[in-house]
Write a protein that holds these residues in place. Structure first.
Motif, PDB file in Angstrom:
ATOM      1  N   MET A  72       0.841  -1.200   0.000  1.00 59.02           N
ATOM      2  CA  MET A  72       0.000   0.000   0.000  1.00 59.02           C
ATOM      3  C   MET A  72       0.878   1.252   0.000  1.00 59.02           C
ATOM      4  O   MET A  72       0.610   2.200  -0.731  1.00 59.02           O
ATOM      5  N   MET A  73       1.944   1.218   0.808  1.00 57.70           N
ATOM      6  CA  MET A  73       2.866   2.365   0.843  1.00 57.70           C
ATOM      7  C   MET A  73       3.539   2.540  -0.511  1.00 57.70           C
ATOM      8  O   MET A  73       3.710   3.667  -0.994  1.00 57.70           O
ATOM      9  N   ALA A  74       3.916   1.408  -1.121  1.00 58.17           N
ATOM     10  CA  ALA A  74       4.558   1.479  -2.435  1.00 58.17           C
ATOM     11  C   ALA A  74       3.603   2.090  -3.448  1.00 58.17           C
ATOM     12  O   ALA A  74       4.005   2.866  -4.320  1.00 58.17           O
ATOM     13  N   THR A  75       2.310   1.749  -3.325  1.00 54.49           N
ATOM     14  CA  THR A  75       1.313   2.300  -4.254  1.00 54.49           C
ATOM     15  C   THR A  75       1.183   3.806  -4.057  1.00 54.49           C
ATOM     16  O   THR A  75       0.938   4.540  -5.002  1.00 54.49           O
ATOM     17  N   ALA A  76       1.336   4.237  -2.823  1.00 54.97           N
ATOM     18  CA  ALA A  76       1.200   5.663  -2.547  1.00 54.97           C
ATOM     19  C   ALA A  76       2.466   6.437  -2.893  1.00 54.97           C
ATOM     20  O   ALA A  76       2.422   7.644  -3.044  1.00 54.97           O
ATOM     21  N   ALA A  77       3.587   5.725  -3.014  1.00 56.71           N
ATOM     22  CA  ALA A  77       4.857   6.402  -3.277  1.00 56.71           C
ATOM     23  C   ALA A  77       4.980   6.792  -4.750  1.00 56.71           C
ATOM     24  O   ALA A  77       4.094   6.525  -5.555  1.00 56.71           O
ATOM     25  N   SER A  78       6.103   7.391  -5.102  1.00 58.06           N
ATOM     26  CA  SER A  78       6.213   8.092  -6.384  1.00 58.06           C
ATOM     27  C   SER A  78       6.050   7.192  -7.612  1.00 58.06           C
ATOM     28  O   SER A  78       5.527   7.617  -8.624  1.00 58.06           O
ATOM     29  N   ARG A  79       6.467   5.923  -7.545  1.00 55.97           N
ATOM     30  CA  ARG A  79       6.445   5.106  -8.759  1.00 55.97           C
ATOM     31  C   ARG A  79       5.006   4.835  -9.243  1.00 55.97           C
ATOM     32  O   ARG A  79       4.725   4.929 -10.419  1.00 55.97           O
ATOM     33  N   TYR A  80       4.125   4.474  -8.327  1.00 51.73           N
ATOM     34  CA  TYR A  80       2.742   4.165  -8.734  1.00 51.73           C
ATOM     35  C   TYR A  80       1.807   5.346  -8.489  1.00 51.73           C
ATOM     36  O   TYR A  80       0.802   5.498  -9.147  1.00 51.73           O
ATOM     37  N   PHE A 128      -4.777   9.996  -8.930  1.00 52.93           N
ATOM     38  CA  PHE A 128      -6.224   9.740  -8.940  1.00 52.93           C
ATOM     39  C   PHE A 128      -6.935  10.555  -7.862  1.00 52.93           C
ATOM     40  O   PHE A 128      -8.106  10.334  -7.589  1.00 52.93           O
ATOM     41  N   GLY A 129      -6.195  11.412  -7.200  1.00 54.96           N
ATOM     42  CA  GLY A 129      -6.780  12.169  -6.096  1.00 54.96           C
ATOM     43  C   GLY A 129      -6.922  11.349  -4.837  1.00 54.96           C
ATOM     44  O   GLY A 129      -7.682  11.687  -3.943  1.00 54.96           O
ATOM     45  N   ILE A 130      -6.190  10.230  -4.787  1.00 54.90           N
ATOM     46  CA  ILE A 130      -6.269   9.348  -3.620  1.00 54.90           C
ATOM     47  C   ILE A 130      -5.132   9.712  -2.682  1.00 54.90           C
ATOM     48  O   ILE A 130      -3.960   9.535  -3.014  1.00 54.90           O
ATOM     49  N   ILE A 131      -5.482  10.240  -1.519  1.00 60.30           N
ATOM     50  CA  ILE A 131      -4.422  10.615  -0.584  1.00 60.30           C
ATOM     51  C   ILE A 131      -4.712  10.037   0.803  1.00 60.30           C
ATOM     52  O   ILE A 131      -5.856   9.860   1.186  1.00 60.30           O
ATOM     53  N   PRO A 132      -3.644   9.722   1.550  1.00 62.73           N
ATOM     54  CA  PRO A 132      -3.830   9.118   2.872  1.00 62.73           C
ATOM     55  C   PRO A 132      -4.252  10.129   3.931  1.00 62.73           C
ATOM     56  O   PRO A 132      -3.810  11.274   3.914  1.00 62.73           O
ATOM     57  N   ARG A 133      -5.123   9.707   4.820  1.00 63.94           N
ATOM     58  CA  ARG A 133      -5.503  10.521   5.984  1.00 63.94           C
ATOM     59  C   ARG A 133      -5.205   9.708   7.241  1.00 63.94           C
ATOM     60  O   ARG A 133      -5.355   8.493   7.253  1.00 63.94           O
ATOM     61  N   SER A 134      -4.853  10.400   8.275  1.00 62.23           N
ATOM     62  CA  SER A 134      -4.526   9.674   9.504  1.00 62.23           C
ATOM     63  C   SER A 134      -5.697   9.612  10.460  1.00 62.23           C
ATOM     64  O   SER A 134      -5.602   9.020  11.521  1.00 62.23           O
TER      65      SER A 134
END
Lengths: 181, 161
Positions: free
Chosen positions: A44-52, A57-63
């Motif tokens: 999931m982190m890899a998906t959020a990181a720069s390569r993917y 898509f406007g998908i950002i993590p919230r805590s």
């Protein structure tokens, strides 16, 4: 095309139904609750990181669950964690969605038979919209899951839902009247 | 540096042969079986004696012996100064699984003993924080016992299929 074309040509106006506009906005700003439980969280982190790059898509993590639209259950759901997941889900504001990521949260995965400590599928505790298979799923698979979720959101309708509820209530009333007769 | 036999002989000079016995197999490390009530005394001696100096408790594990209806604890010790090793074992009946805690001797034992309690159900007397470490506090049973039967529901959630 005709008169409309010319009329709105210079002023950047798009005509669209409110419902579609709402859904378009919602599906392109899916904020997800960061919820890493096991090795799936690394993907999931890899998906959020720069390569993917989820962000395109406007998908950002919230805590905080209160700011999130979608929860990614990324990893093994232990019995101890299940009640916490349920609480976090309840803290999310509606409309809310759940993506179950990986075999463990889909069905228990490698723990399905002898894992005394693992919940056999997160859908025993909270409703799941999209299941992403894999152990762990590659970032492409998780992205695919989000595209499926976007499809679900595109097909949603505030008005239709209200109508359906109304019809259901009507049917109930008719039924109860019949029984009284 | 001492071999396990030498360590055993050194210990018997101090404590006598009644409470200690030396065992070894073809494969693996030999060990010294210690009477449960003596374990703290022996541990303290092992740590402090100038010819032994076992300053590190590498591992502490709980064991279940279903045939004998006994529980066991294995201690693996290492001396960083003298670079020798020894393994100790303690066995107690399932009906009264009490072993004195060695937490006051090696702090490592704190969490390891909690794990042995959590998984196998060995009770460590005088442990400062004797509660489960991995499973939730309201869990039933000790899962690494050979006769463990899993509870069907945990807080209303099914544990099985």
């Amino acid at each position: 095309m005709g008169m409309l074309d010319k009329k709105y040509h210079d002023s950047n106006i798009i005509i669209v139904s409110l419902e579609k506009a709402l859904n378009w906005a919602r599906k392109n700003s899916l904020w997800y609750e960061q919820f890493g439980l096991a090795c799936c969280a690394i993907e999931m982190m890899a998906t959020a990181a720069s390569r993917y790059d989820f962000d395109r898509f406007g998908i950002i993590p919230r805590s905080s669950p209160r700011q999130a639209d979608v929860m990614i259950v990324a990893g093994t759901v232990t019995m101890k964690m299940a009640s916490r997941i349920k609480r976090l889900y309840e803290q999310m504001s509606e409309p809310r969605y759940v993506i179950s990521m990986g075999s463990c949260s889909n069905c228990g995965g490698p723990y399905w038979e002898h894992g005394y400590h693992v919940l056999k599928g997160v859908d025993k505790v909270i409703p799941v919209d999209v299941y992403v298979p894999g152990c762990p799923p590659r970032p492409e698979a998780l992205l695919e899951g989000f595209l499926k979720l976007q499809e679900i959101i595109t097909g949603e309708s505030v008005i239709k839902k209200k109508d359906e509820e109304l019809e259901a209530v009507k049917a109930e009333i008719i039924d109860s009247n019949k029984n009284e007769d | 540096m001492k071999t396990p036999e030498e360590i055993f002989n050194y210990l018997t000079n101090q404590f006598g042969e009644e409470d200690l016995s030396f065992e070894s197999r073809d494969i693996g490390q030999p060990w010294i079986t210690v009477l449960a009530s003596k374990i703290r005394e022996v541990s303290k001696f092992l740590r402090d004696d100038s010819e032994l100096l076992f300053d590190t408790l590498m591992c502490l594990s709980g064991i279940h012996y279903p045939k004998e209806e006994e529980l066991g604890v294995a201690y693996h010790l290492h001396s960083t100064k003298l670079t020798h090793n020894i393994a100790l074992k303690v066995r107690v009946p399932e009906s009264k699984p009490n072993v004195p805690s060695v937490e006051s001797i090696w702090k490592t034992a704190n969490w390891h003993e909690r794990e042995a309690w959590d998984m196998v159900g060995v009770v460590f007397d005088d442990h400062p924080n004797h509660k489960r470490i991995l499973l939730p506090d309201d869990w039933e049973g000790h899962p690494l016992r050979k006769d463990y039967v899993q509870q069907e529901f945990y807080q209303g959630m099914p544990t099985g299929e």
